[in-house]
Design a protein around this motif. Structure first.
Motif, PDB file in Angstrom:
ATOM      1  N   ARG A   1       4.152  -9.642  11.562  1.00  0.00           N
ATOM      2  CA  ARG A   1       4.038  -9.149  10.197  1.00  0.00           C
ATOM      3  C   ARG A   1       2.817  -8.238  10.117  1.00  0.00           C
ATOM      4  O   ARG A   1       1.693  -8.670  10.388  1.00  0.00           O
ATOM      5  CB  ARG A   1       3.856 -10.329   9.266  1.00  0.00           C
TER       6      ARG A   1
ATOM      7  N   ARG B   1      -0.179  -5.842   8.501  1.00  0.00           N
ATOM      8  CA  ARG B   1      -1.011  -5.762   7.293  1.00  0.00           C
ATOM      9  C   ARG B   1      -0.815  -4.413   6.627  1.00  0.00           C
ATOM     10  O   ARG B   1      -0.862  -4.275   5.421  1.00  0.00           O
ATOM     11  CB  ARG B   1      -2.480  -5.953   7.680  1.00  0.00           C
TER      12      ARG B   1
ATOM     13  N   GLU C   1       8.628  -4.452   2.185  1.00  0.00           N
ATOM     14  CA  GLU C   1       8.922  -5.770   1.585  1.00  0.00           C
ATOM     15  C   GLU C   1       8.224  -6.890   2.348  1.00  0.00           C
ATOM     16  O   GLU C   1       7.937  -7.945   1.789  1.00  0.00           O
ATOM     17  CB  GLU C   1      10.439  -6.020   1.573  1.00  0.00           C
TER      18      GLU C   1
ATOM     19  N   SER D   1       2.141  -8.319   2.523  1.00  0.00           N
ATOM     20  CA  SER D   1       1.646  -9.252   1.511  1.00  0.00           C
ATOM     21  C   SER D   1       0.677  -8.535   0.576  1.00  0.00           C
ATOM     22  O   SER D   1       0.396  -7.338   0.729  1.00  0.00           O
ATOM     23  CB  SER D   1       0.978 -10.456   2.178  1.00  0.00           C
ATOM     24  N   GLU D   2       0.175  -9.282  -0.410  1.00  0.00           N
ATOM     25  CA  GLU D   2      -0.640  -8.656  -1.457  1.00  0.00           C
ATOM     26  C   GLU D   2      -1.917  -8.031  -0.920  1.00  0.00           C
ATOM     27  O   GLU D   2      -2.439  -7.077  -1.488  1.00  0.00           O
ATOM     28  CB  GLU D   2      -0.987  -9.692  -2.528  1.00  0.00           C
ATOM     29  N   ASP D   3      -2.421  -8.567   0.185  1.00  0.00           N
ATOM     30  CA  ASP D   3      -3.645  -7.975   0.742  1.00  0.00           C
ATOM     31  C   ASP D   3      -3.321  -6.832   1.704  1.00  0.00           C
ATOM     32  O   ASP D   3      -4.205  -6.317   2.391  1.00  0.00           O
ATOM     33  CB  ASP D   3      -4.516  -9.039   1.426  1.00  0.00           C
TER      34      ASP D   3
ATOM     35  N   THR E   1       7.374  -3.376  -2.882  1.00  0.00           N
ATOM     36  CA  THR E   1       6.293  -4.057  -2.182  1.00  0.00           C
ATOM     37  C   THR E   1       5.288  -4.655  -3.170  1.00  0.00           C
ATOM     38  O   THR E   1       5.080  -4.103  -4.260  1.00  0.00           O
ATOM     39  CB  THR E   1       5.566  -3.106  -1.204  1.00  0.00           C
TER      40      THR E   1
ATOM     41  N   ALA F   1       2.302  -5.049  -1.957  1.00  0.00           N
ATOM     42  CA  ALA F   1       1.062  -4.527  -1.373  1.00  0.00           C
ATOM     43  C   ALA F   1       0.552  -3.342  -2.194  1.00  0.00           C
ATOM     44  O   ALA F   1       1.278  -2.755  -2.994  1.00  0.00           O
ATOM     45  CB  ALA F   1       1.318  -4.089   0.065  1.00  0.00           C
TER      46      ALA F   1
END
Ligand SMILES: Nc1ncnc2c1ncn2[C@@H]1O[C@H](COP(=O)(O)OP(=O)(O)OP(=O)(O)O)[C@@H](O)[C@H]1O
Ligand SMILES: [Mg+2]
Length: 464
Positions: free
Chosen positions: A179, A181, A211, A214-216, A235, A237
């Motif tokens: 995954r 970043r 998709e 992640s949020e970070d 997303t 992100a």
């Protein structure tokens, strides 16, 4: 690969171990028994022609510590699994999770065209800031991507992955292995259109990358492609946009091309502006460079450093706008790695921008276009004529539409636009017509093997 015991490998892959659990893999992971060295893990995959499971003894003799296989052999300890490729993915996922815990930053790139080119730029930019894993070539599938991941170790700070898709769910699956970043989407074109059915189908598949963030995380989206910027709502992100327009976060202004078709521009980002002079050929590399810049900035690099590293980055992977000059003054551009309508247009534009007396495009067919194939080849012929190409040579039966299109655009058949049945005939024709100062582009989908024609053209005059 990071050192792992056989017990750990069995656990990560869910396989059953034959042999001592305490032995350790200290080398690399490979599918090629001929490439095995001391301490390696051999993955026995059944290919079209050979079954890796038949080579366990050879791998053992070459120093393999263990094999991932469906059929164990007494020659060496084995981790027995139902599907070695899937097990390879699980192994990579396990290793990736450990490295991320230790601070590894993973960046992934997808898009219809330019993944490898952008990965090569980004890899070189990040390498200026820290140890980076980003191997040359196009390791973008269920085998290549895990192998790339397993090339990282505790020293690696940045891991740059290329993600390809031949159907829905493929990129989501690759993202489950590693995954990212930071996820970069370059463009949505017509590569593999036949399999996806429509450009929206391609956008659906490529968007699986954002998709998975992640949020970070950060999604780096090409604002010049409506289907790419259209992925923003998919997303959670942060979104960074790249492009030529004034509202992109990371943009290129004052783009010019020199007579070797290399772009210069000002990189504008974060309230700063810095000059960039690319070493790689073709205006399409501006978009790739912006995407790489967006990702590198998201990884924490400073704009000035990104601009300097982009300017220093050279071509890394073979047969992508590879420009070479023969002793007799003929320039050969080998762009025969692959082809689709967008990359053909990008290459023709680059050819038109290269200094030379005559510009010659030697074009093979574009594969996997589905029902639009005939129309797309004719359109390519018309585009080549419109780009001002002096001689269009279409190679092979599937490429005949190119000369039809060129003829429809007014190119004299047999003189300005020629169809030849195969590579050998193309070579004979070119041997006759090439003159000092000519620039020859060679391009087709990979399955047509035109990179060999480009190599032959170069060898001809080196030998003379
Ligand atoms: N941004 C772009 N737009 C259009 N064409 C491009 C772009 N970037 C590269 N190309 C052209 O596309 C071809 C393939 O480039 P590259 O290998 O970088 O793409 P890729 O997406 O990795 O391809 P593959 O799907 O085969 O892995 C080359 O001929 C290159 O010149
Ligand atoms: Mg590629």
């Amino acid at each position: 690969m990071i050192a792992l015991t056989l017990a750990e490998i069995a656990e990560l892959t869910g396989g059953e171990l034959t042999g001592s659990p305490d032995a350790t893999v200290s080398g690399k992971v490979t599918l090629d028994s001929r490439a095995v060295a001391d301490g390696d893990l051999f993955v026995a995959v059944a290919g079209e022609r050979v079954d890796g499971a038949d080579f366990l003894a050879a791998a053992a003799a070459a120093g393999a510590v263990v094999a991932l296989t469906t059929r164990p052999d007494d020659a060496l300890p084995c981790v027995v699994v139902a599907d070695p490729v899937e097990a390879l993915g699980r192994l990579a996922a396990g290793v990736h999770a450990r490295l991320v815990d230790r601070g590894l930053l993973t960046l992934a790139i997808t898009g219809s065209s330019g993944k490898t080119s952008t990965k090569d730029l980004l890899g070189q930019v990040l390498a200026s800031a820290g140890p980076t894993v980003s191997p040359p070539g196009s390791y973008n599938n269920d085998i290549g991507l895990p192998l790339t991941v397993l090339g990282a170790d505790e020293q690696t700070r940045f891991l740059v992955l290329e993600m390809g898709a031949r159907g829905q769910g493929h990129i989501a699956r690759l993202c489950r292995v590693a995954r990212p970043r930071i996820g970069v989407v370059l463009n949505v074109g017509s590569a593999h259109l036949g399999e996806f059915g429509s450009p929206d189908g391609i956008a659906q598949a490529k968007g699986e990358l954002v998709e998975a963030l992640s949020e970070d995380g950060t999604a780096v989206l090409n604002a010049d492609d409506p289907r790419v910027i259209g992925m923003a709502p998919r997303t959670v992100a942060r979104v960074v946009t790249t492009g030529r327009g004034t509202d992109a976060d990371v943009r290129a202004v004052d783009v010019t091309l020199d007579e070797t078709a290399r772009a210069r521009f000002t990189l504008v980002a974060g309230g700063e502006a810095h000059p960039v002079a690319l070493q790689v050929v073709g205006e399409h590399q501006v978009a790739n460079a912006l995407s790489a810049a967006g990702a590198a900035l998201a990884a924490g690099l400073a704009p000035a450093d990104v601009a300097a590293a982009l300017s220093a980055a050279g071509p890394r992977s073979r047969w992508r706008m590879e420009v070479a000059r023969r002793d007799d003054g003929v320039t050969v551009v080998n762009d025969a790695y692959n082809a689709n309508p967008e990359s053909m247009r990008a290459a023709l534009a680059a050819l038109a921008g290269l200094a030379g007396t005559r510009r010659i495009a030697v074009l093979g067919a574009m594969a996997e276009l589905g029902p639009d194939a005939t129309a797309e080849h004719e359109r390519l012929g018309r585009d080549a004529a419109a780009a001002g190409i002096d001689l269009i040579v279409a190679v092979g039966p599937d490429a005949v539409g190119i000369t039809d299109g060129a003829a429809a655009a007014g190119r004299r058949a047999g003189e300005e636009s020629v169809h030849v049945p195969d590579r050998a005939t193309a070579r004979e024709l070119l041997s006759e017509v090439l003159r000092p100062g000519d620039v020859v582009l060679v391009k087709a989908s990979r399955s047509y093997g035109l990179e060999q024609l480009a190599a032959d053209l170069l060898a001809e005059k080196d030998a003379a």
